[in-house]
Design an enzyme around this catalytic site. Structure first.
Site, short mmCIF file in Angstrom:
data_model
loop_
_atom_site.label_atom_id
_atom_site.label_comp_id
_atom_site.label_asym_id
_atom_site.label_seq_id
_atom_site.Cartn_x
_atom_site.Cartn_y
_atom_site.Cartn_z
CG PHE A 185 61.09 105.67 -99.97
CD1 PHE A 185 61.09 107.04 -99.96
CD2 PHE A 185 61.62 105.02 -101.08
CE1 PHE A 185 61.60 107.78 -101.02
CE2 PHE A 185 62.13 105.74 -102.15
CZ PHE A 185 62.12 107.12 -102.11
CE LYS A 186 65.74 109.35 -100.84
NZ LYS A 186 64.50 110.05 -100.45
#
Ligand code: PLP
Length: 472
Positions: free
Chosen positions: A109-110
Site C-alpha cells: 500500500f505504500k
C-alpha cells in the site's frame, strides 16, 4: 492550509514546507492547523469519480494552491497501477469486504502515497536539489525507490541489512538501475541501518551539504495521500448514507491514522480496528491504557514488527484537544521510560472509536489457510491479520450488522510468497509486469557498518544525480 507541530515549538509551514521538512524541528509531527470537512451532500457528489479525481478532490484543502497542476500529478501517479479501480473492493462474506491496496508498482500500500509524494517532491523542488536517505526492512525502501527513480533534482540512498530482507523486496530495490538511486546493503541489522541514518542527520555539516531529507511515514503528505482510499471504499458501499467500519493491519500507525482523518473530515465511520501481530503494544494500550515497550519480535508480517508507532502522536494531539503543552511531556516521558498512559478521558474517547486486536504467527497462518479454503482468497500475512481482526470485531454482540466491515489488504500475497505457500499450500504468482524480476540485473553496494563508508556512498549518488541532470 497551514501546518503546526504537535509539540507547538516549530515554525508553521504551508503544504510545500511540510512536504520537504518531514519531522518538525521540535521533534513533533506536523498536522493541519484545522481539519477540512465534507458535508454529506459534498461526499455524495464524489460518488463515481475515477480514483485519481477523488484523490485530487479530497486532498485539495490540504494542498491549497501550492501545486497548480495537482490534478494532473494525481492522474499520473495512479496511471501505473495494474487495476482500473486502483483500490478495488472484494467481498469475502456477508458484510465483510477487503480493499486491495497492493496494485501499485511494488505490491504494497505504500505505493499509493509514495507514487504521488515522489511527484510532489519533484514539483516543489523546482531547480533545487535534495538527497533522500532512509533505512528499510523491506516495503518502504522499495516503494520510495520506485517513486523517486529518475526524478529531477533528487538522489535517493536506501540502506538495508544485508541478507535480511526477502528476495522479492531486495530485487524490487536493486533492479532499479537509475543513476540517482543507490542501494546500500549494510553488514549489520535493521537497527544498525536506522542508527546510520540517524547519524547522517545528526552530522550537521553532511546534512546541509547533501540537503538530506526523508520519506518515512512521519511525513504529513504521505498520511494525506492515504485518506482518499477510505473515502473510495465507503462511497462504494453507500456513504454518506450508510456507516462503515475499517480494520487496518498496523505498524507505525500511519495507515489507520489516515482512516481516522477520513472520519474526522466527515466520513461516517462506526469503528476502527487496530490489527497487530505479536508486537501488540497498541492492542495492549487499547485494552489497559498502558503503552509499554517490549523487545521487537520478528514475525511473518515484518512491516508490522514495530514497538514505537510514531504516528500515534498525531492522534494523541487530537485526543488532548490539540494542546501541544499536554502532548510534549507524555511523549518525551515515553521515550525516556519506555511506557506511557494517557489521561483517562482521552483514553475513553479513543476507545469509543478504536478497538485493538493481535494475532501471533500460528494464528496468521491459520487465517491464511482458512481464507483460502472457504473463499479461495489468498492473503499475505499482513492482510490476513487485518481480516482476522475484522471477523472477530464483527462477532461482538453489540455490533450493528448493517454496517459493512472493510479490511485493508496492504500487500500482494506474492510479496510474501514463502509464508503464504507454507500456510495455504498455494504459491502465489507475481503479477505479469514483475514476472521477470528474478532475471533482471541487480545493482547494490555492500558497506561495512561504518558512518564514513556510508556517507561516501551517499555523497557519490548525490554527485551522480547532479552530473547526469537526471531529468533527461
Ligand atoms: C507499512 C506496512 C504496514 C503498516 O502500516 P503503518 O502505516 O506503518 O501502520 C502494514 N502492512 C504492510 C504490508 C506494510 O508495508
Amino acid at each position: 492550509m497551514r501546518y503546526v507541530s504537535t509539540r507547538g515549538q516549530a515554525p508553521v509551514f504551508d503544504f510545500a514546507g511540510v512536504l520537504l521538512a518531514g519531522l518538525a524541528e521540535d521533534g513533533g509531527l506536523y498536522v493541519p492547523e484545522s481539519w477540512p470537512s465534507f458535508s454529506p451532500a459534498e461526499i455524495r457528489a464524489l460518488r463515481g469519480l475515477p480514483y485519481p479525481e477523488l484523490v485530487a478532490a479530497i486532498m485539495a484543502p490540504f494542498v491549497g494552491d501550492a501545486i497548480p497542476d495537482f490534478r494532473r500529478l494525481c492522474a499520473d501517479a495512479y496511471a501505473g497501477f495494474d487495476h482500473p479501480a486502483v483500490v478495488p473492493l472484494v467481498q469475502l462474506e456477508t458484510g465483510l469486504f477487503v480493499q486491495e491496496l497492493f496494485h501499485g508498482p511494488t505490491l504494497a500500500f505504500k505505493d499509493l502515497a509514495l507514487q504521488l509524494v515522489g511527484r510532489l517532491f519533484e514539483r516543489v523542488l523546482g531547480a533545487e536539489r535534495l538527497t533522500i536517505v532512509g533505512a528499510t526492512s523491506g516495503d518502504t525502501g522499495a516503494a520510495a525507490i520506485e517513486a523517486l527513480k529518475g526524478r529531477s533534482g533528487i538522489a535517493i540512498a536506501i540502506l538495508h541489512p544485508e541478507g535480511r530482507v526477502s528476495e522479492v523486496q531486495r530485487r524490487q530495490m536493486t533492479t532499479v538501475l537509475a543513476p540517482n538511486v543507490e542501494n546500500i546493503a549494510v553488514r549489520g541489522s535493521f537497527d544498525d541501518c536506522q542508527d546510520l541514518v540517524k547519524s547522517m542527520f545528526a552530522d550537521a555539516e553532511f546534512r546541509h551539504a547533501m540537503r538530506l531529507s526523508a520519506v518515512n511515514s512521519i511525513n504529513w503528505a504521505r498520511i494525506a495521500a492515504q485518506i482518499p482510499y477510505y473515502f473510495a471504499a465507503a462511497l462504494s458501499l453507500g456513504a454518506p448514507d450508510r456507516e462503515v467500519a475499517f480494520s487496518v493491519p498496523t505498524g507505525n500507525f500511519g495507515n489507520i491514522l489516515a482512516a481516522w482523518a477520513a472520519a474526522r473530515m466527515g466520513l461516517p465511520v462506526a469503528r476502527l480496528v487496530v490489527a497487530c501481530n505479536r508486537n501488540d503494544i497498541l492492542a495492549r494500550f487499547l485494552a489497559a491504557n498502558d503503552m509499554s515497550i517490549r523487545p521487537v519480535e520478528p514475525s511473518l508480517s515484518p512491516s508490522m514488527d514495530i514497538q514505537v508507532s510514531s504516528n500515534f502522536e498525531r492522534l494523541l494531539f487530537e485526543l488532548l484537544d490539540r494542546d501541544p503543552a499536554a502532548v510534549a511531556p507524555i511523549v518525551t516521558g515515553f521515550r525516556r521510560d519506555g511506557r506511557m498512559a494517557v489521561p483517562e478521558a482521552a483514553w475513553t474517547r479513543m476507545r469509543a472509536l478504536f478497538q485493538g486486536f493481535s494475532l501471533d504467527d500460528a494464528g496468521t497462518e491459520a487465517e491464511i489457510a482458512r481464507l483460502h479454503r472457504v473463499s479461495g482468497y489468498l492473503a499475505d500475512p499482513h492482510s490476513a491479520i487485518g481480516i482476522a481482526a475484522a471477523r472477530e470485531a464483527m462477532l461482538a454482540a453489540s455490533v450493528d450488522r448493517a454496517v459493512p466491515m472493510i479490511a485493508a489488504a496492504t500487500a500482494h500475497p506474492a510479496k510474501f510468497a514463502p509464508a503464504v505457500a507454507h500456510a495455504s499450500g498455494v504459491s502465489p504468482a507475481l503479477p505479469a509486469r514483475l514476472a521477470d524480476l528474478y532475471q533482471r540485473p541487480e545493482r547494490c553496494t555492500v558497506a561495512e557498518n561504518s558512518l564514513p563508508a556510508v556517507e561516501a556512498l551517499v555523497a557519490a549518488v548525490a554527485e551522480r544525480a547532479t552530473r547526469v541532470g537526471i531529468a533527461a
